[in-house]
Design an enzyme around this catalytic site. Structure first.
Site, mmCIF file in Angstrom:
data_model
loop_
_atom_site.group_PDB
_atom_site.id
_atom_site.type_symbol
_atom_site.label_atom_id
_atom_site.label_comp_id
_atom_site.label_asym_id
_atom_site.label_seq_id
_atom_site.Cartn_x
_atom_site.Cartn_y
_atom_site.Cartn_z
ATOM 1 N N GLU A 149 -3.194 7.432 1.358
ATOM 2 C CA GLU A 149 -2.830 6.664 2.549
ATOM 3 C C GLU A 149 -1.335 6.816 2.798
ATOM 4 O O GLU A 149 -0.661 5.837 3.126
ATOM 5 C CB GLU A 149 -3.192 5.186 2.382
ATOM 6 N N CYS A 172 -6.785 -5.117 6.578
ATOM 7 C CA CYS A 172 -5.343 -5.344 6.667
ATOM 8 C C CYS A 172 -4.786 -5.061 8.059
ATOM 9 O O CYS A 172 -3.963 -5.808 8.581
ATOM 10 C CB CYS A 172 -4.610 -4.491 5.636
#
Lengths: 633, 633
Positions: free
Chosen positions: A314, A398
């Site tokens: 990520e 998130c």
């Protein structure tokens, strides 16, 4: 110590225009729907700890990272976003929900102040044994940010009291004292939250704890994550990610000069570093931030301000590695880049920071939220074969709350104040109530930005007042024109800002004109994915071709001739009205007889109209092929 | 039933030139070094089965696929390559080694003929229970191909006798009879080998068994791989690959019209299908082959004839999905494409097949073998950042012996004969001893091909003889010129071949001239990876830019202007002398002051010379950046 201080969003009312629509959508649709998602996905239930808490149960394997370990943070982020909504207008339902969450957290909190619902419920004896992977301090940070926001919005301190007790426990547990753990979190966030707490309460111990976490990070030998792994009975060499670049603890933060690892972790850390540099007046930390800023913006950032090309971490890979179709470019990372940019503006009112802030705001971050306010992108690729679509929710939600809290507080990025100075960074229809030299001043912006580059600023003051007004002249603006009460003003730029230093009277009117022609944009030739390609920008907006607007050819076959003129068309029928870009383009198409893969002459092209829309708006009309970088012919 | 029949390599002596060097390298360096690798890596030891064989021991998990289960095939492929070497010149050492292998295989063989060393040694009770994953029939096929080659080279039949007994066992085990298993192998290969055995011995039962395996494949319900999985106690739905496209058993082969799955498996199957179509005179099977041929060559083949973009399945993905830097393009798949193309030539003497055969031979297949003959590419990407290097050996050494057996028998692809006809497909310095209408004819080729397109063919015959000589005019040749004994000949092309039908006298001389200018080549616009890029070809050779020849700029920054003239330079100092391509190119480079990732004007370029070398030759001067597709400016 701060030279420049952002004006809180509560003082800058968005009165209409572009951001009013996004704000209304977030307040009326996003925040309520996110609460429902927290309910439906069991996240709120996870706060309900049986009393007394059970002994060790349902442990996950040491390396098993369930998204459930982040759930406290999702609750915290929702409270923060919802509290920002309350700052816009109080709402008994939302306040009651936050009170009920406070009840649960208060019940869950251990006598010593500890408060992580996952650990309390499942493996309390293992608390603080895996800072590297388990997000305990990260969760604490988000709950704390939520509690601060709720207190600021409503004056209700009960939730903040709970969190302050937790922070006291954290401060007692971590540090360089004889009986303390010299740890820090695998996912930076607590640092940011502690600095906010310091700003909100003035308690300097909070700032010192944040400073400890930042400076302790990456110190070795021994490396704290090695120490705690060994203490758990794990082999530190078997760290699932392989090396500590992932969480930016590979070396002390002041020695870091490459932007590496997980993008959100990195951005949160740099945000805290820049905050500390300002609050502590620490030039070494500021220099580290500046080095990292240059690294990311000159070598590792998408044209949309998206960050992190790779799904595997990520995060970041190699310089100039910016593939379009597989771009990860997590929404959270773009949002966090805005946080960092704002902190850099506190250090130096330099348009380089505000340009990137604006770029991310209108592109890489805003793309994460759907038109209807209830669907999201976690990844924000710059090219899609039609398979990339928005989520209604995400196993790791998130990004959903991150974009919500950003939009709910968007006007907090508009202005900073300094010593007898106010700087306008972001333009948008708004009414700001400022305090300059202890006197109240209202700054009103009237503008159709970002669709038009005309901004009229009116000063309202009871009596004449001398201060400097700095207006950001965006890096993308080739020229600009300023008038004060109708008279042209020529002024040199101070780090990219036009500074108007005068005695202002009530009703004084400044007009700023930023021409917004459609521009081609080219990537550095080392960006292999963009070689031979051209992007389209107008003002702060990056454009893309979406299949639905280009029915005659697969968007991958569209070609934009180097010299084709670029026009605009206001499309009132799309969303609230958007400016589209139109051009005489070409579409590559094989000759009818050419059933060949390779041939010695270029394949033919045909004339076609090319229509581009703002990148943030894509994928709101169903799945669609899309491309930001168009082949130039 | 065959209309055209390839002339065996033993009848076509490579007398010099390009292929002589490769052949000598393979005979003197590759084959001996591969034997050492088989020794050092324990592969030869794996043939030594304790007597009596042990009961079940060291089983691997049902889904664990150790490369050791292929080891018999590696031995078989080495025997095949080594036997081709023996056909060139006998060698007592090699023959003794093959005899010792034969001893071991003879000892290992079970009384019922079964002969798979992995299963006999480790889990004999589980033989034939996992055809899907465990390569038993695949291994049998390669051992059989080796045994046939050894017999043909030396007349020694003992190894072939062992394998024939195994084939008898296989024929008894598999089929549609009442006590037979209706299985077939997860990795096609046995089919090819059985057809070779039929051609070598005339035993038609072998052809019928191959035909059974091909036609049974993919029939359902029930699907055989489901049946055997259930019988093993496995859930068929949990097949590790997910679907049977991987091994081309997703539907009956005659119904397949898309080239899918694992590339080598696919190519081996199509080879067998084309063989059967010719041997059985089966037009439906031929049509299936033709459909698949068009699919792969028009949508799924690299410009080098490499096949299979993806590492995940070592195979095919979507139409036009041909990324360059991550291209898998396994050497074995390019070699197997040559097998298939040759079988298609048996059906139809059409240059479409020979063009692809030649393309793979000189590019995607040949690149797999290093200049020194002892290093290999498993993957053959078309672009590299310098990290792609040749292996000395590979955990799965299939490609090493595949390229060795190809080169050791390369002249077997030069000619076919038909009814009173000889067709020349591949040009190279050689002396062919042919039989036309039961009479011996010698065809001698003198040529510097592929460096020059001049080919002189001399006919040697004791008495005048009428036959048709077909000369392939490659698809890449824009013009050609033929003279017979000095007189220009004009002839129309028969499916891409110039046919000269005359009575030949000894000493008759045909000269073929194929102009070989350097040509640009463009990919179909749907190939996204090649948009805006240009390739360079000269004759059959695809060129690439290698960093070592272009010291002034990263090869990724090289640009070839659309109108730059392209020249050649003979480089006697490189290898045995190669023709390089030179052009006035450009190198993109950011302005000295441009520390920016994106800018509204294109980045500047500077003049530079661009030097390209044949793709097959790359990576023989150390690790190097490399690019086949160059950005066009």
């Amino acid at each position: 110590m701060r030279r420049f201080k952002p004006v809180r969003f509560t003082a800058v009312r968005v009165e209409g225009g572009f951001w009013r629509e996004r704000l209304d959508t977030v307040l009326t649709r996003t925040i309520p729907s996110q609460y429902r998602q927290l309910q439906e996905n069991g996240i709120l239930d996870s706060l309900q700890i049986p009393q007394p808490p059970p002994p060790l149960r349902i442990p996950v394997g040491e390396h098993g990272i369930s998204t459930q370990v982040f759930w406290d943070s999702d609750v915290g982020k929702w409270i923060e976003a919802a509290s920002y909504a309350l700052s816009h207008r109080r709402d008994a339902t939302i306040e009651d929900r936050i009170e009920r969450i406070t009840d649960a957290l208060e019940r869950a909190q251990r006598p010593d102040g500890y408060l992580n619902c996952w650990y309390i419920d499942r493996e309390f004896d293992r608390r603080w044994t895996n800072l590297r992977d388990r997000h305990e301090l990260y969760c604490a940070g988000h709950l704390l940010e939520g509690a601060i926001a709720y207190w600021q919005a409503t004056g209700q301190r009960r939730l903040l009291d709970v969190l302050e007790r937790y922070v006291d426990h954290i401060a007692a547990t971590f540090g360089r004292g004889p009986n303390q753990r010299r740890g820090y979190c695998g996912h930076q966030e607590i640092e940011l939250a502690l600095i906010k707490l310091y700003h909100a309460t003035g308690n300097r111990k909070r700032l010192e704890l944040a400073s400890y976490f930042i400076d302790e990070r990456g110190s070795a030998p021994p490396h704290y994550f090695d120490v705690e792994a060994t203490a758990r009975g794990d082999d530190p060499a078997k760290y699932w990610f392989g090396n500590y670049e992932y969480n930016q603890s590979h070396r002390p933060v002041r020695e870091q000069n490459k932007v590496v690892g997980h993008a959100v972790r990195a951005m949160y850390m740099y945000t805290a570093m820049a905050d500390l540099a300002a609050d502590l007046g620490d030039p070494a930390l500021q220099r580290a931030c500046e080095t990292l800023w240059r690294d990311v913006t000159q070598r590792r950032m998408y044209v949309t301000a998206g960050l992190g090309p790779a799904a595997s971490n990520e995060g970041f890979t190699r310089d100039f590695d910016l593939p379009n179709d597989t771009a990860y470019a997590e929404t959270c990372a773009a949002v966090a880049l805005i946080f960092w940019a704002q902190r850099m503006l506190n250090l130096d009112c330099d348009r380089a920071y505000a340009d990137v802030l604006e770029l991310s705001l209108y592109n890489g971050a805003l793309s994460g939220l759907s038109r209807d306010g209830t669907h999201y992108f976690y990844q924000n690729p710059l090219e899609s074969d039609g398979s990339h679509t928005r989520w209604k929710w995400h196993p790791c939600p998130c990004c959903t709350m991150n974009v919500a809290r950003l939009v709910a507080s968007v006007s907090g990025y508009f202005y900073s104040t300094g010593d007898n100075l106010v700087a306008a960074h972001i333009y948008g229809e708004s009414r700001a109530e400022l305090t300059i030299g202890n006197l109240p001043v209202v700054l009103r912006q009237q503008t159709d930005y970002p669709w038009s580059g005309l901004v009229a600023l009116t000063v309202e003051t009871a009596k004449p007042l001398s201060f400097k007004l700095r207006l950001r002249i965006p890096g993308w603006a080739r020229t600009h024109r300023i008038t004060v009460n109708g008279s042209p003003l020529t002024t040199s730029l101070v780090r990219g800002y036009a500074e108007i230093d005068r005695t202002w009277n009530g009703g004084d009117r400044v007009e700023l004109e930023l021409p917004m022609p459609v521009e081609r944009i080219y990537a550095h030739p080392q960006v292999r994915a963009d070689v031979g390609r051209v992007g389209l920008k107008r003002g702060p907006l990056v454009y893309c071709v979406e299949q639905i607007d280009n029915p005659d050819a697969d968007v991958g076959l569209l070609r934009l001739p180097r010299r084709a003129s670029l026009g605009t068309k206001m499309r009132e029928d799309l969303y609230d009205g958007i400016v589209t870009v139109v051009a005489d383009g070409e579409a590559a198409h094989p000759q009818p007889d050419a059933e060949v893969l390779y041939r010695p002459d270029p394949f033919a092209t045909a004339q076609t109209q090319l229509v581009a829309v703002p990148y943030y708006s894509w994928n709101n009309r169903g799945p669609n092929r899309m491309q930001v970088w168009i082949t130039e012919s």
